[in-house]
Write an enzyme that holds these catalytic residues in place. Structure first.
Site, PDB file in Angstrom:
ATOM      1  N   THR A   1       0.911  -0.818   0.441  1.00 23.57           N
ATOM      2  CA  THR A   1       0.125   0.075   0.072  1.00 23.57           C
ATOM      3  C   THR A   1       0.380   1.227  -0.026  1.00 23.57           C
ATOM      4  O   THR A   1       0.849   1.685  -0.265  1.00 23.57           O
ATOM      5  CB  THR A   1      -0.761  -0.117   1.308  1.00 23.57           C
ATOM      6  OG1 THR A   1      -1.645  -1.502   1.182  1.00 23.57           O
ATOM      7  CG2 THR A   1      -1.891   1.495   0.749  1.00 23.57           C
TER       8      THR A   1
ATOM      9  N   ASN B   1      -5.843  -8.886  -7.217  1.00 24.60           N
ATOM     10  CA  ASN B   1      -6.096  -9.972  -5.588  1.00 24.60           C
ATOM     11  C   ASN B   1      -7.576 -10.178  -5.974  1.00 24.60           C
ATOM     12  O   ASN B   1      -7.861 -11.134  -4.770  1.00 24.60           O
ATOM     13  CB  ASN B   1      -6.300  -8.542  -4.615  1.00 24.60           C
ATOM     14  CG  ASN B   1      -6.739  -7.725  -4.893  1.00 24.60           C
ATOM     15  OD1 ASN B   1      -7.140  -7.178  -6.486  1.00 24.60           O
ATOM     16  ND2 ASN B   1      -7.695  -7.319  -4.205  1.00 24.60           N
TER      17      ASN B   1
ATOM     18  N   GLN C   1       0.303 -10.350  -6.288  1.00 28.07           N
ATOM     19  CA  GLN C   1      -0.354 -11.309  -6.319  1.00 28.07           C
ATOM     20  C   GLN C   1       0.680 -12.499  -7.538  1.00 28.07           C
ATOM     21  O   GLN C   1      -0.428 -12.959  -7.162  1.00 28.07           O
ATOM     22  CB  GLN C   1      -1.964 -10.713  -6.186  1.00 28.07           C
ATOM     23  CG  GLN C   1      -2.528 -10.290  -6.026  1.00 28.07           C
ATOM     24  CD  GLN C   1      -3.001 -11.510  -4.032  1.00 28.07           C
ATOM     25  OE1 GLN C   1      -2.571 -12.125  -4.437  1.00 28.07           O
ATOM     26  NE2 GLN C   1      -3.737 -10.549  -2.966  1.00 28.07           N
TER      27      GLN C   1
ATOM     28  N   THR D   1      14.132   4.732  11.343  1.00 27.56           N
ATOM     29  CA  THR D   1      14.810   3.824  11.002  1.00 27.56           C
ATOM     30  C   THR D   1      14.279   2.417  10.596  1.00 27.56           C
ATOM     31  O   THR D   1      13.186   2.086  10.465  1.00 27.56           O
ATOM     32  CB  THR D   1      14.863   2.826  12.518  1.00 27.56           C
ATOM     33  OG1 THR D   1      14.842   4.677  13.371  1.00 27.56           O
ATOM     34  CG2 THR D   1      15.614   1.829  12.662  1.00 27.56           C
TER      35      THR D   1
ATOM     36  N   CYS E   1      -9.634  -5.824   2.838  1.00 29.53           N
ATOM     37  CA  CYS E   1      -9.559  -3.687   2.485  1.00 29.53           C
ATOM     38  C   CYS E   1     -10.932  -3.634   2.552  1.00 29.53           C
ATOM     39  O   CYS E   1     -11.280  -2.376   3.178  1.00 29.53           O
ATOM     40  CB  CYS E   1      -8.562  -3.883   1.269  1.00 29.53           C
ATOM     41  SG  CYS E   1      -6.864  -3.723   1.411  1.00 29.53           S
TER      42      CYS E   1
END
Length: 389
Positions: free
Chosen positions: A70, A138, A182, A240, A332
């Site tokens: 994403t 997907n 996918q 990080t 989602c």
């Protein structure tokens, strides 16, 4: 004598960690630190980056680690220089939403869920800077002709070069992004052979940990950062670095490549074995079951059907009660009570509340699992007779 003495001294040096503001020492230090532990972590990170690059046929400086696909998709689209976007109407939400933000042109796919490369070509104009087409869907598993689309884009770029002076670099080039999330387990992923400039994927879909992903950015592609606060990942992704995640992703990708050919053959047989009784079931024929997407150019692990008269969420719950974990659509967008935009794209006459059942197979799936699922689905449909009688 001196070297022996220094070696002895080095081994006897006590390690004291006083860099907790950089990273709490819970197994690893901050790879941005220049002390010994930081350098070790940096080396692990760069080794993982090189592994990913080698598998993709890319350079290590073209690999950007992110939090997942994403974020990679958003960076590829929102980070691209100003101009028009072209995409399809069945993309994942993490491509659709940023493309809407950029005012994209949406090309309609065919009823089999595959886009015609010529339609992509026709959608290009002098303002277009990026085409984004997912490698494999997907929800319905349709595989897009990525190489053919790349070829059309290359041809367009060659025949539409814009220069103000002979000595100036051409501008107006169209770049090509694909969300390969996918596809990684099952399809060729060499970026040079595919002809893409940007490619996204994540670790969770390749049996790695969640929270780590990749964006491949070809050298010279005009993408800028969309987050700020640090110079990590060449300035594209401040914060990080997730070294543990990157190392695990690289290992997972190595394993996928090692077993890909064998697993594709195995899952293709299982998928077809699954489809056969579904298509010949008297109960399902009477209900009017639909197979979503074509059976050709489909991911080997994808089985997606619509049972028009029964809510998909109800079927998912009934299957779950029998120990079978399937889904109604993309996780989602699960639970919003609406038909998937992918289903509506390939079947515009479908009721807006109609849903689908997505069965996606994987490494642990066996023939016995398929048999039990078919048997259980038949039992559930008999139980839910009132919905379709």
């Amino acid at each position: 004598m001196f070297s022996i003495y220094t070696t002895f001294m080095a081994k006897s040096i006590r390690k004291i960690y006083l860099d907790y503001a950089s990273s709490a020492l819970s197994g690893s230090a901050n790879p941005g630190a220049i002390h010994e532990l930081g350098v070790k972590e940096k080396n692990k990170l760069e080794k993982a980056r090189q592994t990913v690059a080698d598998i993709l046929g890319a350079h290590s400086d073209e690999i950007i680690f992110t939090s997942g696909a994403t974020e990679s998709n958003n960076l590829a689209i929102l980070g691209m220089r100003s101009g028009g976007m072209v995409t399809t109407n069945i993309e994942h939400a993490s491509v659709l939403e940023p493309c809407k933000h950029r005012g994209a042109t949406f090309v309609l796919v065919e009823t089999n869920g595959i886009v015609d490369p010529q339609k992509i070509k026709k959608a290009l104009n002098k303002n277009t800077v990026l085409v984004s087409v997912m490698y494999a869907n997907n929800e319905i598993g349709s595989i897009q002709p990525i190489r053919e689309i790349a070829k059309e884009i290359r041809h367009y770029n060659k025949t539409h070069k814009v220069k103000t002076r002979p000595t100036e670099r051409s501008f107006g080039r169209v770049y090509f992004h694909t969300d390969a999330t996918q596809a990684m387990n099952y399809l060729p992923i060499n970026v040079e052979k595919l002809g893409v400039d940007l490619m996204s994927f994540n670790s969770a879909k390749i049996y790695g940990p969640k929270g780590i992903g990749v964006l491949y950015v070809r050298r010279g592609t005009p993408v800028s950062a969309i987050m700020f606060g640090g110079d990590q990942e060449r300035g594209f992704r401040p914060g990080t670095e997730n070294v543990v995640g990157a190392v695990a992703l690289a290992k997972a990708l190595e394993e996928v490549e090692k077993t890909k050919e064998q697993e594709v053959k195995r899952l293709t047989k299982l998928r077809d074995y699954f489809f056969n009784p579904l298509q010949h079931s008297n109960i399902l024929k009477n209900i009017g079951m639909l197979v979503n997407g074509g059976l050709e150019n489909r991911l080997p692990n994808n089985v997606n059907i619509t049972i028009p008269k029964i809510p998909s969420d109800l079927l998912v719950i009934e299957l779950s009660a029998k120990g079978i974990m399937a889904s109604a659509k993309s996780a989602c967008k699960a639970g919003d009570g609406k038909a998937s935009h992918v289903l509506l794209a390939i079947n515009p006459n479908l009721n807006e509340t109609a849903g689908s059942l997505r069965f996606s197979l994987g490494r642990e799936t066996t023939k016995q699992d398929i048999d039990y699922t078919i048997k259980s689905l038949a039992e559930i449909l008999k139980k839910l007779k009132k919905w379709y009688n």
